[in-house]
Design a protein around this motif. Structure first.
Motif, PDB file in Angstrom:
ATOM      1  N   MET B   1      65.805  50.893  31.155  1.00  0.00           N
ATOM      2  CA  MET B   1      64.616  51.586  30.636  1.00  0.00           C
ATOM      3  C   MET B   1      63.913  52.330  31.765  1.00  0.00           C
ATOM      4  N   GLU B   2      63.671  53.574  31.568  1.00  0.00           N
ATOM      5  CA  GLU B   2      62.928  54.341  32.560  1.00  0.00           C
ATOM      6  C   GLU B   2      61.563  54.658  31.987  1.00  0.00           C
ATOM      7  N   PHE B   3      60.565  54.462  32.791  1.00  0.00           N
ATOM      8  CA  PHE B   3      59.222  54.811  32.344  1.00  0.00           C
ATOM      9  C   PHE B   3      58.695  55.922  33.229  1.00  0.00           C
ATOM     10  N   TYR B   4      58.065  56.863  32.601  1.00  0.00           N
ATOM     11  CA  TYR B   4      57.493  57.952  33.364  1.00  0.00           C
ATOM     12  C   TYR B   4      56.232  57.472  34.062  1.00  0.00           C
ATOM     13  N   ILE B   5      56.174  57.654  35.377  1.00  0.00           N
ATOM     14  CA  ILE B   5      54.970  57.298  36.105  1.00  0.00           C
ATOM     15  C   ILE B   5      54.579  58.458  36.986  1.00  0.00           C
ATOM     16  N   LYS B   6      53.329  58.607  37.165  1.00  0.00           N
ATOM     17  CA  LYS B   6      52.847  59.708  37.980  1.00  0.00           C
ATOM     18  C   LYS B   6      53.224  59.441  39.440  1.00  0.00           C
ATOM     19  N   THR B   7      53.929  60.364  40.039  1.00  0.00           N
ATOM     20  CA  THR B   7      54.390  60.147  41.401  1.00  0.00           C
ATOM     21  C   THR B   7      53.732  61.135  42.353  1.00  0.00           C
ATOM     22  N   ASP B   8      53.706  60.748  43.630  1.00  0.00           N
ATOM     23  CA  ASP B   8      53.149  61.671  44.628  1.00  0.00           C
ATOM     24  C   ASP B   8      54.252  62.613  45.123  1.00  0.00           C
ATOM     25  N   SER B   9      53.951  63.384  46.144  1.00  0.00           N
ATOM     26  CA  SER B   9      54.904  64.423  46.571  1.00  0.00           C
ATOM     27  C   SER B   9      56.195  63.833  47.132  1.00  0.00           C
ATOM     28  N   ASN B  10      56.150  62.551  47.580  1.00  0.00           N
ATOM     29  CA  ASN B  10      57.371  61.929  48.084  1.00  0.00           C
ATOM     30  C   ASN B  10      58.173  61.263  46.978  1.00  0.00           C
ATOM     31  N   GLY B  11      57.725  61.390  45.759  1.00  0.00           N
ATOM     32  CA  GLY B  11      58.433  60.760  44.654  1.00  0.00           C
ATOM     33  C   GLY B  11      58.123  59.292  44.491  1.00  0.00           C
ATOM     34  N   LYS B  12      57.098  58.787  45.218  1.00  0.00           N
ATOM     35  CA  LYS B  12      56.718  57.387  45.086  1.00  0.00           C
ATOM     36  C   LYS B  12      55.506  57.273  44.148  1.00  0.00           C
ATOM     37  N   PRO B  13      55.312  56.073  43.528  1.00  0.00           N
ATOM     38  CA  PRO B  13      54.150  55.923  42.644  1.00  0.00           C
ATOM     39  C   PRO B  13      52.852  56.211  43.390  1.00  0.00           C
ATOM     40  N   HIS B  14      51.989  56.913  42.717  1.00  0.00           N
ATOM     41  CA  HIS B  14      50.767  57.371  43.335  1.00  0.00           C
ATOM     42  C   HIS B  14      49.916  56.202  43.823  1.00  0.00           C
ATOM     43  N   LEU B  15      49.384  56.346  45.036  1.00  0.00           N
ATOM     44  CA  LEU B  15      48.543  55.289  45.608  1.00  0.00           C
ATOM     45  C   LEU B  15      47.324  55.024  44.738  1.00  0.00           C
ATOM     46  N   ALA B  16      46.800  56.096  44.134  1.00  0.00           N
ATOM     47  CA  ALA B  16      45.612  55.928  43.286  1.00  0.00           C
ATOM     48  C   ALA B  16      45.905  55.033  42.093  1.00  0.00           C
ATOM     49  N   LEU B  17      47.121  55.161  41.537  1.00  0.00           N
ATOM     50  CA  LEU B  17      47.509  54.320  40.391  1.00  0.00           C
ATOM     51  C   LEU B  17      47.568  52.852  40.810  1.00  0.00           C
ATOM     52  N   GLN B  18      48.139  52.602  42.015  1.00  0.00           N
ATOM     53  CA  GLN B  18      48.224  51.226  42.511  1.00  0.00           C
ATOM     54  C   GLN B  18      46.828  50.653  42.757  1.00  0.00           C
ATOM     55  N   GLY B  19      45.950  51.496  43.309  1.00  0.00           N
ATOM     56  CA  GLY B  19      44.576  51.048  43.542  1.00  0.00           C
ATOM     57  C   GLY B  19      43.867  50.721  42.245  1.00  0.00           C
ATOM     58  N   LEU B  20      44.127  51.549  41.239  1.00  0.00           N
ATOM     59  CA  LEU B  20      43.526  51.320  39.917  1.00  0.00           C
ATOM     60  C   LEU B  20      44.002  49.993  39.338  1.00  0.00           C
ATOM     61  N   LEU B  21      45.316  49.730  39.473  1.00  0.00           N
ATOM     62  CA  LEU B  21      45.865  48.469  38.956  1.00  0.00           C
ATOM     63  C   LEU B  21      45.269  47.269  39.685  1.00  0.00           C
ATOM     64  N   LEU B  22      45.122  47.400  41.027  1.00  0.00           N
ATOM     65  CA  LEU B  22      44.529  46.305  41.805  1.00  0.00           C
ATOM     66  C   LEU B  22      43.093  46.045  41.355  1.00  0.00           C
ATOM     67  N   ALA B  23      42.347  47.140  41.144  1.00  0.00           N
ATOM     68  CA  ALA B  23      40.959  46.995  40.696  1.00  0.00           C
ATOM     69  C   ALA B  23      40.900  46.313  39.343  1.00  0.00           C
ATOM     70  N   MET B  24      41.828  46.668  38.449  1.00  0.00           N
ATOM     71  CA  MET B  24      41.836  46.044  37.120  1.00  0.00           C
ATOM     72  C   MET B  24      42.173  44.557  37.229  1.00  0.00           C
ATOM     73  N   ALA B  25      43.127  44.230  38.115  1.00  0.00           N
ATOM     74  CA  ALA B  25      43.481  42.819  38.314  1.00  0.00           C
ATOM     75  C   ALA B  25      42.267  42.030  38.797  1.00  0.00           C
ATOM     76  N   LEU B  26      41.514  42.608  39.743  1.00  0.00           N
ATOM     77  CA  LEU B  26      40.335  41.911  40.269  1.00  0.00           C
ATOM     78  C   LEU B  26      39.266  41.743  39.196  1.00  0.00           C
ATOM     79  N   ILE B  27      39.101  42.775  38.346  1.00  0.00           N
ATOM     80  CA  ILE B  27      38.102  42.680  37.272  1.00  0.00           C
ATOM     81  C   ILE B  27      38.492  41.573  36.294  1.00  0.00           C
ATOM     82  N   LEU B  28      39.781  41.528  35.940  1.00  0.00           N
ATOM     83  CA  LEU B  28      40.232  40.474  35.015  1.00  0.00           C
ATOM     84  C   LEU B  28      40.066  39.100  35.632  1.00  0.00           C
ATOM     85  N   TYR B  29      40.299  39.006  36.956  1.00  0.00           N
ATOM     86  CA  TYR B  29      40.129  37.723  37.648  1.00  0.00           C
ATOM     87  C   TYR B  29      38.668  37.288  37.591  1.00  0.00           C
TER      88      TYR B  29
END
Lengths: 124, 178
Positions: B1-29
């Motif tokens: 299964m491939e999922f479309y994810i927003k990537t940066d210019s190097n083709g890696k998942p965007h740092l902002a997306l990872q930061g957003l996920l971390l923030a959501m994890a902390l809020i849920l905690y």
């Protein structure tokens, strides 16, 4: 629907684990026999109190600077105060049934109620 | 299964997306720490923060979910003043065990299990590892008789997390709009 078949297997194994662990820990309760409070610290039994106690009794369990105050009343026991950082042991409240436990993990303390198998009771 | 994810210019998942996920994890905690009183076993938590670990694992892969899990546990312990306490080590060890089990199941049973099964298995392995570390600290195995009650308590949240992640995966790029 094929994706959900594995889920059924997982749920089955979790329920199996649940049933096995429940049977393992909770079905060999001696009924109608005398009970005792067993206190373990650092994995060693430091005190055994036979129930029921006639009077209210407060006792301090200390191991160096670690202190827990235990209140034994008739046939139940509770931790009333402790100097551990999380204070979770106080939230367990009263325990009285065989198999119930209070744990104070920072102080490596475990208080459990056991049935006295092999004895019909103790005469005083 | 491939999922479309927003990537940066190097083709890696965007740092902002990872930061957003971390923030959501902390809020849920933080949210589940507020609802600790609903649990009949003192110290037990709902396990909502696993929602983010699971979603990250399913979309961005193991490495990024591991990074988010470690940062979440460490930052949450700092915020709540519990760093390097026993509960910190318990949640770290149990979180790692749960993530590893979920990653292994996803890797080797892909296509046969959905997010719901993976979530339930992660919740159960979290409980087992938690009690295992506690039994090492207490030096007695008696603590394991909390296992049935903890597993029962973890099943509703595990199921809920699984359904939510499954719904998010169907939406595919739910975090990619805008």
């Amino acid at each position: 629907m094929k994706r959900y078949r594995g889920d059924g297997v997982i749920v089955f194994f979790i329920l199996l684990l649940l049933v096995i662990s429940y049977c393992f820990f909770y079905t060999n309760k001696p009924v109608n026999s005398a009970r005792q409070i067993v206190i373990l610290q650092n994995g060693i039994v430091i005190k055994t109190i036979y129930l029921p106690q006639r009077s209210k009794e407060e006792m301090v369990l200390s191991d160096g600077a670690k202190e827990n105050v235990l209140l034994v009343e008739n046939d139940r026991v509770q931790i009333t105060s402790a100097n551990c950082p999380d204070q979770l042991c106080k939230k367990f409240g009263w325990i009285q049934a065989v198999g119930q436990q209070i744990a104070c993990i920072p102080h490596r303390l475990l208080i459990r109620i056991e049935g006295q198998d092999g004895l019909d009771g103790i005469l005083y | 299964m491939e999922f479309y994810i927003k990537t940066d210019s190097n083709g890696k998942p965007h740092l902002a997306l990872q930061g957003l996920l971390l923030a959501m994890a902390l809020i849920l905690y933080a949210l589940e720490s507020m609802f600790e009183w609903v649990m009949p076993v003192p110290g037990a938590k709902l396990g909502l923060a696993n929602l983010v670990s699971l979603y990250t694992l399913m979309t961005l892969g193991f490495k990024i979910s591991l990074k988010i899990l470690l940062l979440r546990v460490v930052l949450a312990s700092i915020f709540f003043g519990k760093i390097f306490s026993v509960s910190f080590y318990i949640s770290l060890g149990a979180g790692l065990a749960s993530l590893c089990v979920m990653a292994l199941v996803k890797r080797y049973c892909s296509g046969k299990v959905s997010a719901i099964g993976i979530s339930l298995l992660g919740a159960t392995s979290h409980n087992i590892m938690q009690l295992f570390i506690a039994s090492m600290v207490l030096e007695t195995g008696y603590i394991f008789n909390f296992l049935p009650i903890l597993v029962v308590l973890s099943l509703p949240t595990g199921f809920f997390n699984g359904i939510i992640v499954e719904m998010m995966l169907k939406q595919r790029n739910v975090l990619d709009r805008g």
